[in-house]
Write a protein that holds these residues in place. Structure first.
Motif, PDB file in Angstrom:
ATOM      1  N   UNK A  10     -41.067-140.324  19.549  1.00 31.75           N
ATOM      2  CA  UNK A  10     -42.217-141.192  19.757  1.00 31.75           C
ATOM      3  C   UNK A  10     -43.019-141.335  18.475  1.00 31.75           C
ATOM      4  N   UNK A  11     -43.614-142.507  18.303  1.00 26.36           N
ATOM      5  CA  UNK A  11     -44.444-142.733  17.108  1.00 26.36           C
ATOM      6  C   UNK A  11     -45.781-142.017  17.272  1.00 26.36           C
ATOM      7  N   UNK A  12     -46.477-141.824  16.184  1.00 26.55           N
ATOM      8  CA  UNK A  12     -47.787-141.180  16.199  1.00 26.55           C
ATOM      9  C   UNK A  12     -48.780-142.010  16.998  1.00 26.55           C
ATOM     10  N   UNK A  13     -48.652-143.330  16.947  1.00 26.47           N
ATOM     11  CA  UNK A  13     -49.545-144.216  17.702  1.00 26.47           C
ATOM     12  C   UNK A  13     -49.355-144.020  19.209  1.00 26.47           C
ATOM     13  N   UNK A  14     -48.109-143.921  19.636  1.00 29.40           N
ATOM     14  CA  UNK A  14     -47.813-143.697  21.050  1.00 29.40           C
ATOM     15  C   UNK A  14     -48.316-142.334  21.493  1.00 29.40           C
ATOM     16  N   UNK A  15     -48.115-141.329  20.654  1.00 28.66           N
ATOM     17  CA  UNK A  15     -48.600-139.989  20.988  1.00 28.66           C
ATOM     18  C   UNK A  15     -50.119-139.950  21.091  1.00 28.66           C
ATOM     19  N   UNK A  16     -50.800-140.700  20.247  1.00 27.99           N
ATOM     20  CA  UNK A  16     -52.263-140.761  20.302  1.00 27.99           C
ATOM     21  C   UNK A  16     -52.720-141.392  21.621  1.00 27.99           C
ATOM     22  N   UNK A  17     -52.026-142.444  22.053  1.00 25.87           N
ATOM     23  CA  UNK A  17     -52.351-143.066  23.341  1.00 25.87           C
ATOM     24  C   UNK A  17     -52.121-142.095  24.492  1.00 25.87           C
ATOM     25  N   UNK A  18     -51.031-141.343  24.415  1.00 28.72           N
ATOM     26  CA  UNK A  18     -50.736-140.370  25.462  1.00 28.72           C
ATOM     27  C   UNK A  18     -51.788-139.268  25.503  1.00 28.72           C
ATOM     28  N   UNK A  19     -52.233-138.816  24.348  1.00 28.97           N
ATOM     29  CA  UNK A  19     -53.273-137.777  24.313  1.00 28.97           C
ATOM     30  C   UNK A  19     -54.567-138.282  24.917  1.00 28.97           C
ATOM     31  N   UNK A  20     -54.900-139.556  24.668  1.00 30.81           N
ATOM     32  CA  UNK A  20     -56.105-140.153  25.247  1.00 30.81           C
ATOM     33  C   UNK A  20     -55.977-140.212  26.767  1.00 30.81           C
ATOM     34  N   UNK A  56     -51.456-140.561  37.522  1.00 36.58           N
ATOM     35  CA  UNK A  56     -51.902-139.176  37.417  1.00 36.58           C
ATOM     36  C   UNK A  56     -53.428-139.019  37.485  1.00 36.58           C
ATOM     37  N   UNK A  57     -54.144-140.115  37.630  1.00 35.18           N
ATOM     38  CA  UNK A  57     -55.593-140.045  37.812  1.00 35.18           C
ATOM     39  C   UNK A  57     -55.966-140.282  39.268  1.00 35.18           C
ATOM     40  N   UNK A  58     -55.333-141.286  39.903  1.00 30.75           N
ATOM     41  CA  UNK A  58     -55.668-141.617  41.282  1.00 30.75           C
ATOM     42  C   UNK A  58     -54.687-141.036  42.286  1.00 30.75           C
ATOM     43  N   UNK A  59     -53.512-140.590  41.815  1.00 32.91           N
ATOM     44  CA  UNK A  59     -52.441-140.032  42.644  1.00 32.91           C
ATOM     45  C   UNK A  59     -51.854-141.066  43.611  1.00 32.91           C
ATOM     46  N   UNK A  60     -51.977-142.350  43.282  1.00 33.99           N
ATOM     47  CA  UNK A  60     -51.376-143.411  44.070  1.00 33.99           C
ATOM     48  C   UNK A  60     -49.992-143.708  43.528  1.00 33.99           C
ATOM     49  N   UNK A  61     -49.033-143.868  44.425  1.00 35.72           N
ATOM     50  CA  UNK A  61     -47.677-144.228  44.032  1.00 35.72           C
ATOM     51  C   UNK A  61     -47.523-145.733  43.994  1.00 35.72           C
ATOM     52  N   UNK A  62     -46.869-146.249  42.951  1.00 39.46           N
ATOM     53  CA  UNK A  62     -46.619-147.686  42.828  1.00 39.46           C
ATOM     54  C   UNK A  62     -45.178-147.902  42.392  1.00 39.46           C
ATOM     55  N   UNK A  63     -44.611-149.022  42.851  1.00 37.82           N
ATOM     56  CA  UNK A  63     -43.280-149.409  42.426  1.00 37.82           C
ATOM     57  C   UNK A  63     -43.335-150.029  41.041  1.00 37.82           C
ATOM     58  N   UNK A  64     -42.172-150.192  40.434  1.00 40.91           N
ATOM     59  CA  UNK A  64     -42.104-150.719  39.070  1.00 40.91           C
ATOM     60  C   UNK A  64     -42.724-152.113  38.972  1.00 40.91           C
ATOM     61  N   UNK A  65     -42.571-152.926  40.007  1.00 42.36           N
ATOM     62  CA  UNK A  65     -43.112-154.287  39.990  1.00 42.36           C
ATOM     63  C   UNK A  65     -44.640-154.296  39.989  1.00 42.36           C
ATOM     64  N   UNK A  66     -45.274-153.209  40.404  1.00 38.54           N
ATOM     65  CA  UNK A  66     -46.733-153.164  40.517  1.00 38.54           C
ATOM     66  C   UNK A  66     -47.394-152.256  39.474  1.00 38.54           C
ATOM     67  N   UNK A  67     -46.643-151.809  38.483  1.00 38.08           N
ATOM     68  CA  UNK A  67     -47.227-150.960  37.438  1.00 38.08           C
ATOM     69  C   UNK A  67     -48.341-151.678  36.695  1.00 38.08           C
ATOM     70  N   UNK A  68     -48.112-152.932  36.350  1.00 44.04           N
ATOM     71  CA  UNK A  68     -49.114-153.690  35.602  1.00 44.04           C
ATOM     72  C   UNK A  68     -50.385-153.873  36.422  1.00 44.04           C
ATOM     73  N   UNK A  79     -53.066-145.209  30.904  1.00 42.99           N
ATOM     74  CA  UNK A  79     -52.783-144.495  32.149  1.00 42.99           C
ATOM     75  C   UNK A  79     -51.448-143.781  32.020  1.00 42.99           C
ATOM     76  N   UNK A  80     -51.369-142.553  32.516  1.00 43.63           N
ATOM     77  CA  UNK A  80     -50.106-141.818  32.562  1.00 43.63           C
ATOM     78  C   UNK A  80     -49.568-141.836  33.984  1.00 43.63           C
ATOM     79  N   UNK A  81     -48.252-142.021  34.091  1.00 40.52           N
ATOM     80  CA  UNK A  81     -47.587-142.037  35.388  1.00 40.52           C
ATOM     81  C   UNK A  81     -46.489-140.986  35.403  1.00 40.52           C
ATOM     82  N   UNK A  82     -46.323-140.375  36.553  1.00 46.69           N
ATOM     83  CA  UNK A  82     -45.202-139.480  36.791  1.00 46.69           C
ATOM     84  C   UNK A  82     -44.130-140.318  37.473  1.00 46.69           C
ATOM     85  N   UNK A  83     -42.935-140.372  36.878  1.00 47.32           N
ATOM     86  CA  UNK A  83     -41.856-141.190  37.428  1.00 47.32           C
ATOM     87  C   UNK A  83     -40.991-140.332  38.338  1.00 47.32           C
ATOM     88  N   UNK A  84     -40.970-140.679  39.622  1.00 45.81           N
ATOM     89  CA  UNK A  84     -40.157-139.963  40.602  1.00 45.81           C
ATOM     90  C   UNK A  84     -38.968-140.829  40.972  1.00 45.81           C
TER      91      UNK A  84
END
Length: 125
Positions: A10-20, A56-68, A79-84
């Motif tokens: 991952x790039x440093x920019x992506x890692x910075x977004x993930x840390x935020x 990972x903030x609201x704990x709501x599950x969404x399908x790939x079509x509704x991520x946006x 926003x961080x998501x856990x992919x199940x």
């Protein structure tokens, strides 16, 4: 989405977004509801082809079509998501099960009753 990359790829920019985004993650409390078995907008589940993403903030599950849609509800913050994603593996029928299946063919239109269709059998590992 980042896909299946390791942290070193991952790039440093992506890692910075993930840390935020990680700063906004909160632990599940005793009275929180985690909707991680089905999408809140559709019928996607972890068994769907693309799986289920849990915010990972609201704990709501969404399908790939509704991520946006879900990410836009969060505002400008990342926003961080856990992919199940799960896959059902059918059990291999044994010789005894094949013999037993022919002997116990349903004779009545009943579900789970005597002489009817069996519903308590485990079909998946």
């Amino acid at each position: 989405t980042l896909g299946h990359r390791t942290m070193s790829q991952l790039s440093e920019e992506t890692l910075a977004l993930m840390r935020t985004a990680m700063k906004r993650i909160r632990p599940v409390g005793a009275y929180d509801k985690a909707h991680n078995d089905e999408c809140i907008y559709s019928f996607d589940t972890p068994f769907s082809p693309s799986g289920l993403y849990v915010n990972m903030r609201t704990f709501n599950g969404v399908g790939e079509a509704y991520l946006k849609v879900d990410a836009e509800k969060e505002g400008a913050d990342p926003v961080l998501y856990l992919h199940l994603r799960e896959k059902r593996v059918p059990k291999q029928p044994t010789d005894e099960a094949k013999i037993g299946a022919s002997e116990t063919a349903p004779t009545r239109m009943a579900i789970g009753g005597e002489g009817g269709f069996k519903v308590d059998e485990d079909k998946y590992d």
